[in-house]
Design a protein around this motif. Structure first.
Motif, PDB file in Angstrom:
ATOM      1  N   HIS A  87      -1.699  -3.802  -8.536  1.00  0.00           N
ATOM      2  CA  HIS A  87      -3.081  -3.300  -8.412  1.00  0.00           C
ATOM      3  C   HIS A  87      -3.315  -2.165  -9.394  1.00  0.00           C
ATOM      4  CE1 HIS A  87      -1.751   0.374  -6.160  1.00  0.00           C
ATOM      5  NE2 HIS A  87      -0.775  -0.439  -5.792  1.00  0.00           N
ATOM      6  N   ASP A  98       1.924   3.918  -9.460  1.00  0.00           N
ATOM      7  CA  ASP A  98       1.752   3.085  -8.259  1.00  0.00           C
ATOM      8  C   ASP A  98       0.636   2.078  -8.503  1.00  0.00           C
ATOM      9  OD1 ASP A  98       1.084   3.831  -4.728  1.00  0.00           O
ATOM     10  OD2 ASP A  98       0.995   1.967  -5.871  1.00  0.00           O
ATOM     11  N   GLY A  99       1.043   0.866  -8.780  1.00  0.00           N
ATOM     12  CA  GLY A  99       0.087  -0.218  -9.079  1.00  0.00           C
ATOM     13  C   GLY A  99       0.114  -0.606 -10.539  1.00  0.00           C
ATOM     14  N   GLU A 132      -6.189  -2.178  -3.309  1.00  0.00           N
ATOM     15  CA  GLU A 132      -4.916  -2.205  -2.577  1.00  0.00           C
ATOM     16  C   GLU A 132      -4.734  -0.929  -1.758  1.00  0.00           C
ATOM     17  OE1 GLU A 132      -2.083  -0.255  -2.825  1.00  0.00           O
ATOM     18  OE2 GLU A 132      -0.679  -1.525  -1.745  1.00  0.00           O
ATOM     19  N   GLU A 133      -5.152   0.203  -2.282  1.00  0.00           N
ATOM     20  CA  GLU A 133      -4.810   1.465  -1.615  1.00  0.00           C
ATOM     21  C   GLU A 133      -5.677   1.776  -0.405  1.00  0.00           C
ATOM     22  OE1 GLU A 133      -1.522   2.964  -3.977  1.00  0.00           O
ATOM     23  OE2 GLU A 133      -2.293   3.022  -1.944  1.00  0.00           O
ATOM     24  N   HIS A 205       7.186  -2.479  -8.881  1.00  0.00           N
ATOM     25  CA  HIS A 205       6.550  -1.273  -8.336  1.00  0.00           C
ATOM     26  C   HIS A 205       7.461  -0.063  -8.508  1.00  0.00           C
ATOM     27  CE1 HIS A 205       4.046   1.117  -5.617  1.00  0.00           C
ATOM     28  NE2 HIS A 205       3.190   0.127  -5.628  1.00  0.00           N
ATOM     29  N   HIS A 359       2.381  -3.177   0.487  1.00  0.00           N
ATOM     30  CA  HIS A 359       2.088  -3.764  -0.835  1.00  0.00           C
ATOM     31  C   HIS A 359       1.415  -5.125  -0.670  1.00  0.00           C
ATOM     32  CE1 HIS A 359       4.612  -0.755  -2.788  1.00  0.00           C
ATOM     33  NE2 HIS A 359       5.503  -0.967  -1.844  1.00  0.00           N
TER      34      HIS A 359
HETATM   35 MN    MN Z   1       1.125   0.204  -4.755  1.00  0.00          MN
END
Ligand code: MN
Ligand code: HGY
Ligand code: MN
Length: 416
Positions: A87, A98-99, A132-133, A205, A359
């Protein structure tokens, strides 16, 4: 330890260029990132991703939940295929990796395979999942949950952000601003066709913790996601003047909020859970006003569901209202084994790790798609905050392993 595997100059150049492209988007003065779903920053990232697909002649499919897939090969003729990605949205105050690490690694892995002259016999997809978050609308993995039917579209569309804007309105606004990958609210929903194109999924990730830094392992294979959920607690009080109301006459909900937060920590420690109150809302929010209401959002995770249930039992006095729940996930043994084998064949031994972070790979796994993850060592162990990071050498090692696994899985019509 042997030298880390690496990739062709072309794939390394892709990684560096993509990272340079993304670096300024949504970056705040304090070095954190604010790339909330369907905001201008997110639309910029989505357009960037679509351009990257076009550059590689990856055929774009946007599913009914707004997730963007770029296919190398025709999944409807020669599928189901192999997908990898992650993401681009972040939490408020998020990190850079992150993503985006999973999205950039996927693009670089395609370039690596092409640099090797590889031609897949089964289609390969690079995917960017939406929202996603849950950093704006409060529920994580909205794109993959709506895609798989794990979240009713009506519920998703009705979610609102702190300004009171509903997701449905945010999608409409995105479309008005030219993002035709944003689903029209009335068309938003599960997408069996998109899901049916995927035989396996792997997500690269950044590690969200320090275990690989401590063990000296550049890569690890993700084997499980702990059960986790989000709850909302509302504490009502009586608004009044901060200066003229005697203490004994007060009904101050912020006192209850403080007691609740301390009860959360006590219970989490007692039941070996990770419980967090990271978001509160005190209304009306005047410095000289005794609040009339305090709201807290609770995130609880643990290796065992029973631990979460024990914490919730301790907190029953506050009447938590569940906003989302994700059951624990054990990733597919064959996918885990293949990733560990590919890593070993490239000269690294990768420990197998469970994670307390949710995730999209977990959501797809729960929908029946064999999935697993590759974690990249994070020198600080910090995530969802400034300081989140990874060494380029370790990122390129993940690209090399990802490319090797994609090549293995797409070389022949293997079993699903
Ligand atoms: Mn993530
Ligand atoms: O909340 C999580 O675990 C993930 O970062 N969405
Ligand atoms: Mn995250």
């Amino acid at each position: 330890m042997s030298a880390s595997p690496t990739v062709s100059p072309a794939a390394a150049a892709t990684f560096r260029r993509c990272w340079a492209d993304l670096e300024p988007v949504g970056r705040e003065a304090d070095g954190t990132y604010r790339r909330l779903a369907w905001t201008q920053e997110d639309l910029t990232l989505r357009a960037w991703f679509r351009a990257e697909l076009a550059t590689r002649a990856l055929v774009e499919h946007v599913d009914r939940a707004g997730n963007i897939w770029g296919w190398w090969g025709d999944p409807d003729a020669d599928g189901p295929g192999i997908a990898t990605g992650s993401h681009l949205d972040s939490v408020p105050g998020g990190g850079a990796y992150d993503g985006p690490l999973g999205v950039v690694a996927a693009l670089a892995a395609v370039d690596e395979l092409r640099a090797q002259g590889f031609t897949p016999h089964r289609p390969i997809a690079v995917v960017c999942f939406s929202d996603e978050e849950g950093g704006r609308f409060g529920i994580a993995c909205v794109g993959s949950r709506v895609l798989t039917g794990a979240l009713e579209p009506a519920r998703a569309l009705a979610l609102t952000d702190d300004a009171g804007t509903a997701l449905s309105q945010a999608l409409e606004d995105a479309r008005v601003q030219g993002d035709d990958s944003a689903p029209a609210p009335e068309a938003c929903g599960p997408d069996r066709q998109a899901l049916g194109r995927v035989a396996r999924f792997v997500e690269v990730h950044v590690e969200q913790g320090l275990s690989q830094e401590a063990s000296g392992d550049p890569l690890a294979v993700g084997t499980a996601i702990w059960p986790h959920g989000r709850w909302r607690v509302t504490i009502n009080g009586t608004g009044n003047h901060a200066g003229t109301t005697a203490l004994e006459d007060r009904d101050d909900p912020v006192i209850g909020l403080a007691e609740f937060v301390l009860a959360v920590r006590r219970s989490a420690r007692q039941h070996e859970a990770r419980a967090t109150v990271g978001r509160v809302l005190v209304e009306p929010g005047g410095t000289n006003v005794i609040a009339s209401r305090a709201t807290a959002w609770l995130d609880i995770r643990a290796v065992r569901t029973e631990s979460i249930e024990a914490v919730l039992a301790d907190l029953a006095f506050a009447e938590p209202v569940r906003e989302s729940w994700t059951a624990g996930v054990d990733f597919d043994d064959a996918v885990v084994t293949d990733l560990a084998t590919a890593t070993h064949q490239l000269g690294l031994d990768a420990p197998r790790l469970g994670t307390g972070a949710g995730h999209d790979a977990g959501i797809l796994s729960q929908a029946g798609i064999p999935s697993a993850m590759i974690f990249v060592r994070n020198p600080t162990g910090i995530s969802h905050a400034v300081g989140e990071g990874a060494r380029e050498e370790d990122c390129l090692a993940a690209v090399a392993v990802l490319a090797r696994a994609l090549a293995q899985w797409s070389s022949a019509r293997a079993a699903r």
